[in-house]
Every structure is written in C-alpha cells, then in structure tokens.
Design a protein around this motif. Structure first.
Motif, mmCIF file in Angstrom:
data_model
loop_
_atom_site.group_PDB
_atom_site.id
_atom_site.type_symbol
_atom_site.label_atom_id
_atom_site.label_comp_id
_atom_site.label_asym_id
_atom_site.label_seq_id
_atom_site.Cartn_x
_atom_site.Cartn_y
_atom_site.Cartn_z
ATOM 1 N N GLY A 110 0.710 -1.261 0.011
ATOM 2 C CA GLY A 110 -0.009 -0.064 -0.003
ATOM 3 C C GLY A 110 0.715 1.290 -0.031
ATOM 4 N N LEU A 111 1.966 1.190 -0.049
ATOM 5 C CA LEU A 111 2.941 2.568 -0.049
ATOM 6 C C LEU A 111 3.305 3.127 -1.699
ATOM 7 C CD1 LEU A 111 5.364 1.289 2.807
ATOM 8 C CD2 LEU A 111 2.946 2.390 2.791
ATOM 9 N N THR A 112 3.317 2.103 -2.634
ATOM 10 C CA THR A 112 3.442 2.579 -3.858
ATOM 11 C C THR A 112 2.405 2.723 -4.776
ATOM 12 O OG1 THR A 112 5.776 2.068 -3.491
ATOM 13 C CG2 THR A 112 5.170 2.345 -5.870
ATOM 14 N N LEU A 113 2.046 3.865 -5.624
ATOM 15 C CA LEU A 113 1.050 3.784 -6.533
ATOM 16 C C LEU A 113 1.805 4.063 -7.840
ATOM 17 C CD1 LEU A 113 -2.156 3.760 -6.975
ATOM 18 C CD2 LEU A 113 -1.950 6.267 -6.710
ATOM 19 N N VAL A 114 1.420 3.140 -8.676
ATOM 20 C CA VAL A 114 1.671 3.521 -10.150
ATOM 21 C C VAL A 114 0.680 3.714 -11.295
ATOM 22 C CG1 VAL A 114 3.983 2.580 -10.349
ATOM 23 C CG2 VAL A 114 2.106 1.186 -10.757
ATOM 24 N N PHE A 115 0.521 4.608 -11.840
ATOM 25 C CA PHE A 115 -0.515 5.018 -12.882
ATOM 26 C C PHE A 115 -0.156 5.679 -14.048
ATOM 27 C CE2 PHE A 115 0.100 8.762 -10.102
ATOM 28 C CZ PHE A 115 -0.052 9.926 -11.038
ATOM 29 N N VAL A 116 -1.032 6.062 -15.013
ATOM 30 C CA VAL A 116 -0.599 6.403 -16.264
ATOM 31 C C VAL A 116 -1.271 7.956 -16.379
ATOM 32 C CG1 VAL A 116 -1.217 6.494 -18.794
ATOM 33 C CG2 VAL A 116 -0.322 4.390 -17.685
ATOM 34 N N ARG A 117 -0.451 8.943 -16.667
ATOM 35 C CA ARG A 117 -1.032 10.221 -17.018
ATOM 36 C C ARG A 117 -0.928 10.412 -18.404
ATOM 37 N NH1 ARG A 117 0.656 14.741 -13.019
ATOM 38 N NH2 ARG A 117 -1.116 13.637 -12.130
ATOM 39 N N GLN A 118 -2.271 10.384 -18.875
ATOM 40 C CA GLN A 118 -2.514 10.159 -20.167
ATOM 41 C C GLN A 118 -2.638 11.588 -21.239
ATOM 42 O OE1 GLN A 118 -6.397 8.736 -21.582
ATOM 43 N NE2 GLN A 118 -5.496 7.458 -23.194
ATOM 44 N N THR A 119 -1.260 11.960 -21.399
ATOM 45 C CA THR A 119 -0.820 13.040 -22.099
ATOM 46 C C THR A 119 -0.707 12.478 -23.737
ATOM 47 O OG1 THR A 119 1.415 12.722 -21.647
ATOM 48 C CG2 THR A 119 0.505 14.338 -20.460
ATOM 49 N N GLN A 120 -0.181 13.469 -24.564
ATOM 50 C CA GLN A 120 -0.046 13.048 -25.951
ATOM 51 C C GLN A 120 0.762 11.731 -26.132
ATOM 52 O OE1 GLN A 120 1.640 15.850 -28.600
ATOM 53 N NE2 GLN A 120 1.290 14.614 -30.414
ATOM 54 N N ASN A 121 1.889 11.393 -25.402
ATOM 55 C CA ASN A 121 2.636 10.413 -25.553
ATOM 56 C C ASN A 121 2.541 9.339 -24.343
ATOM 57 O OD1 ASN A 121 3.788 10.987 -28.187
ATOM 58 N ND2 ASN A 121 5.059 12.326 -27.042
ATOM 59 N N GLY A 122 1.597 9.494 -23.437
ATOM 60 C CA GLY A 122 1.358 8.765 -22.260
ATOM 61 C C GLY A 122 2.699 8.894 -21.307
ATOM 62 N N GLY A 123 2.558 8.092 -20.210
ATOM 63 C CA GLY A 123 3.601 8.170 -19.587
ATOM 64 C C GLY A 123 3.219 7.411 -18.140
ATOM 65 N N ILE A 124 4.064 6.612 -17.317
ATOM 66 C CA ILE A 124 3.915 5.968 -16.257
ATOM 67 C C ILE A 124 4.488 6.913 -15.091
ATOM 68 C CG2 ILE A 124 4.286 3.858 -15.078
ATOM 69 C CD1 ILE A 124 4.334 2.603 -17.378
ATOM 70 N N MET A 125 3.483 7.120 -14.060
ATOM 71 C CA MET A 125 4.133 7.867 -12.749
ATOM 72 C C MET A 125 4.076 7.199 -11.618
ATOM 73 S SD MET A 125 2.437 11.547 -13.553
ATOM 74 C CE MET A 125 3.985 12.375 -12.923
ATOM 75 N N VAL A 126 4.706 7.578 -10.662
ATOM 76 C CA VAL A 126 4.922 6.825 -9.357
ATOM 77 C C VAL A 126 4.670 7.744 -8.170
ATOM 78 C CG1 VAL A 126 7.362 6.912 -9.563
ATOM 79 C CG2 VAL A 126 6.165 5.146 -7.784
ATOM 80 N N ALA A 127 4.139 7.364 -7.454
ATOM 81 C CA ALA A 127 3.981 8.263 -5.917
ATOM 82 C C ALA A 127 4.209 7.062 -5.001
ATOM 83 C CB ALA A 127 2.436 8.921 -6.101
ATOM 84 N N THR A 128 4.525 7.860 -3.949
ATOM 85 C CA THR A 128 4.998 6.922 -2.649
ATOM 86 C C THR A 128 4.613 7.654 -1.598
ATOM 87 O OG1 THR A 128 7.278 7.752 -2.374
ATOM 88 C CG2 THR A 128 6.880 5.680 -3.842
ATOM 89 N N ARG A 129 4.397 7.010 -0.236
ATOM 90 C CA ARG A 129 4.014 7.437 1.082
ATOM 91 C C ARG A 129 4.665 6.539 1.952
ATOM 92 N NH1 ARG A 129 -2.328 5.776 1.201
ATOM 93 N NH2 ARG A 129 -2.192 3.610 0.838
ATOM 94 N N PRO A 130 5.009 7.162 3.170
ATOM 95 C CA PRO A 130 5.644 6.455 4.177
ATOM 96 C C PRO A 130 4.802 5.496 5.036
ATOM 97 C CG PRO A 130 5.144 8.605 5.204
ATOM 98 C CD PRO A 130 4.812 8.590 3.459
ATOM 99 N N SER A 131 3.467 5.527 4.971
ATOM 100 C CA SER A 131 2.597 4.841 5.751
ATOM 101 C C SER A 131 1.294 4.620 5.016
ATOM 102 C CB SER A 131 2.224 4.927 7.075
ATOM 103 O OG SER A 131 1.665 6.217 7.333
ATOM 104 N N THR A 132 0.493 3.619 5.359
ATOM 105 C CA THR A 132 -0.953 3.611 4.721
ATOM 106 C C THR A 132 -1.962 4.631 5.417
ATOM 107 O OG1 THR A 132 -1.569 1.746 6.224
ATOM 108 C CG2 THR A 132 -0.701 1.168 3.985
ATOM 109 N N SER A 133 -1.573 5.390 6.361
ATOM 110 C CA SER A 133 -2.486 6.511 6.762
ATOM 111 C C SER A 133 -1.876 7.664 6.516
ATOM 112 C CB SER A 133 -2.174 6.392 8.431
ATOM 113 O OG SER A 133 -0.782 6.488 8.951
#
Length: 318
Positions: free
Chosen positions: A172-195
């Motif tokens: 639950g600490l890492t989220l990957v997703f796509v920001r759908q711009t003209q060419n796409g692109g995979i992004m990543v966001a993290t957090r130190p805890s699930t809260s």
C-alpha cells in the motif's frame, strides 16, 4: 500514440474472489463451478455503456444490458461466500452488478484492490464529469459483506489531465498509474505509511514516455506495455523512482498487439490481452515454474472471451 478509442473502452478482468465491471457499472461474477472473479468489459452491446468507436464517447442510455448481468436494488455482499470453494481453475459465472459504484453519471474503470480486498483504487469521471475515466479515486468498505463507500479523490495524485490505470503495491505504499498526455507516461507516487497521503507523483525514470498498462509485482518488478510500431510487453525492476534496465517479454510478444500484463502474487502466472481479427481483443494466460523463467503454455482464457475488447486487470492473492 496510443489509440484513444481503445483507452476509453478498457476492460479489466479480475480472477478469483473479486469484482466484475462494465464501463459504466461495476459488478461481481461468481462461477457456478466454484471460482470467484471480477472483470470490466467494454465496447459491446451487452455493457451498460456502449462506446462510440470513432469518438470514444460513452452512450450511457443507448445500450441494453447483457442478459447475463443481474441487476439488484442493492448489492447483497453478505450473501456471497467468497471463501467457499473458490479456485482459479474453475470457469467464471454471470456477473452481479455492484450497485454502489454503478451510477449512470459515474464512469468507472481500472480497478485494483488491496490484498485484504477492503480498499479499491480505480479511475472515474467523478471530477472531470466527461465520458471517460480521468481521476484516480479510492473506495473502502469495513468488511467483505459491506458495500463500498463513495469514491474519494486520491490526494496529491489526480490532475487536470486524464489519470488512469492505478496500480497499488501489496504493502500500500507505492502507486503507479498513467497520466494520459499525448505520448502517455507512467508515474509513481509513494508514501511512508498507509495512513499518510501519497507524495507528489513523478514520471518513472528509465522507461519510454509511451508506456502504458503498469503492473507492479510483489517483488517490485514493473511490467508495462510500450506503444509504437506494435504494442508489446516489457519488464524491469522499479527502484528509487526509476527502472535502470528493462527487457522485452519475448516469449509473449508477437507481431500483433500484447498489452495489460497482470501477474499472480507468486509471479508464476500471467494474464494479458492479445488482439485478434476485426478488432477483437481477448485475454490470454501462461505459466512458469520459477519467477526468473520465461512463461510457457500461452493460450486464450476461453471462458472470458466476449465480443469486443477484453483486457485483464487485478488478481487476488489466492
């Protein structure tokens, strides 16, 4: 550039104890033979939202519902025994609509659940209000017998662009997703805890900008689809916000299109989508003896075949 009409018609399939989705309506499917499953289907006349192949717009009131879908006033989660006889070797059954996430004004897609199946990340149009999913939201429930609550925007993640295909890591600490711009692109966001809230997302370094369909395995390996002359699958280890090297899944890729990789928790089974004749896209699967070995026995999942575009999504840990 990825085909936008295909992106808006995404279909997710979840195998073993999960959720069945249509482009505008979520539902759960239980197999009469004992397997439990979930999926999203799109683009055929049997879904709640027919998608115009030219514009990618959803026609929410035009398509009749498939006869196999059971509508209920409220989803009776308590009557569904997820733990009784569920096995991934059994075929899927008819879906039951998840009413609490199926409002006509809410376009929902790309579901990913946490291992306890009490939290779901998905894309919706809750913020953008247009005909395609564009915001990443989270829904929760207190138990398997309870309905999911109202969707909430994931703080610090959604943007004015279309943010789609969220994939939450097992911890639950890492989220990957796509920001759908003209060419796409995979992004990543993290957090130190699930809260805690996720930090500001950043593009994954070391992989091409035209990457889509991210899937993060339990060991931190990032699988994704790269567009270009063809749609093929690749994988590499995600560490410190980047992938230092990545390899093609040569045992899977063909001259056609392969996309949307989904691996089991032990990394020994893969589901993915492969194109066929006349724009048909079906779900295929393969297995291997070790996490470092190539997949073999690649074959279509016959019971999940349906007219239109069928793409795999999330697998429960069992």
């Amino acid at each position: 550039m990825v085909d936008d009409s295909l992106e808006t018609r995404r279909a997710e399939v979840v195998r073993a104890k999960t959720v069945r989705l249509a482009v505008a309506a979520l539902a759960i499917a239980l197999a009469c033979a004992g397997a439990c499953s979930a999926s999203q289907e799109g683009g055929d006349a049997g879904s709640d939202a027919a998608i115009d192949a030219t514009t990618g717009d959803a026609e929410l009131d035009a398509a009749p519902q498939d006869a196999s879908t059971k509508d209920v006033a409220t989803t009776d989660w308590a009557s569904i025994d997820f733990d009784a006889g569920c096995t991934a070797t059994k075929p899927f059954g008819a879906p039951i609509r998840i009413v609490e996430l199926s409002a006509d004004e809410l376009i929902s897609a790309y579901p990913h659940l946490t291992p306890d199946e009490l939290t779901m990340y998905l894309s919706t149009s809750v913020h953008t209000g247009d005909a395609s999913p564009g915001d990443i939201v989270v829904v929760t429930r207190p138990s398997h017998a309870a309905p999911f609550g109202a969707p909430t925007l994931v703080a610090n993640v959604s943007s004015p662009q279309a943010d789609i295909e969220p994939m939450i890591s097992a911890d639950g600490l890492t989220l990957v997703f796509v920001r759908q711009t003209q060419n796409g692109g995979i992004m990543v966001a993290t957090r130190p805890s699930t809260s805690a809230d996720f930090g500001a997302p950043a593009y994954v370094q070391g992989i091409p900008a035209n990457g889509f369909d991210p899937f993060l395995t339990t060991t931190g390996e990032l699988w994704f689809m790269k567009t270009g002359a063809s749609y093929d699958l690749f994988h590499g280890v995600l560490a410190d916000g980047g992938v230092s090297s990545w390899d093609a899944a040569t045992e899977i890729n063909t001259a056609g299109e392969e996309r949307v990789p989904v691996l089991s928790a032990d990394m020994l089974t893969i589901f993915f989508a492969r194109d066929g004749d006349g724009g048909q896209i079906d779900i295929w699967t393969g297995t291997r003896d070790a996490a470092t070995s190539p997949f073999t026995g690649i074959h279509p999942v016959a019971e999940l075949a349906a007219p239109g575009i069928n793409l795999p999504g999330w697998l429960s840990v069992d």
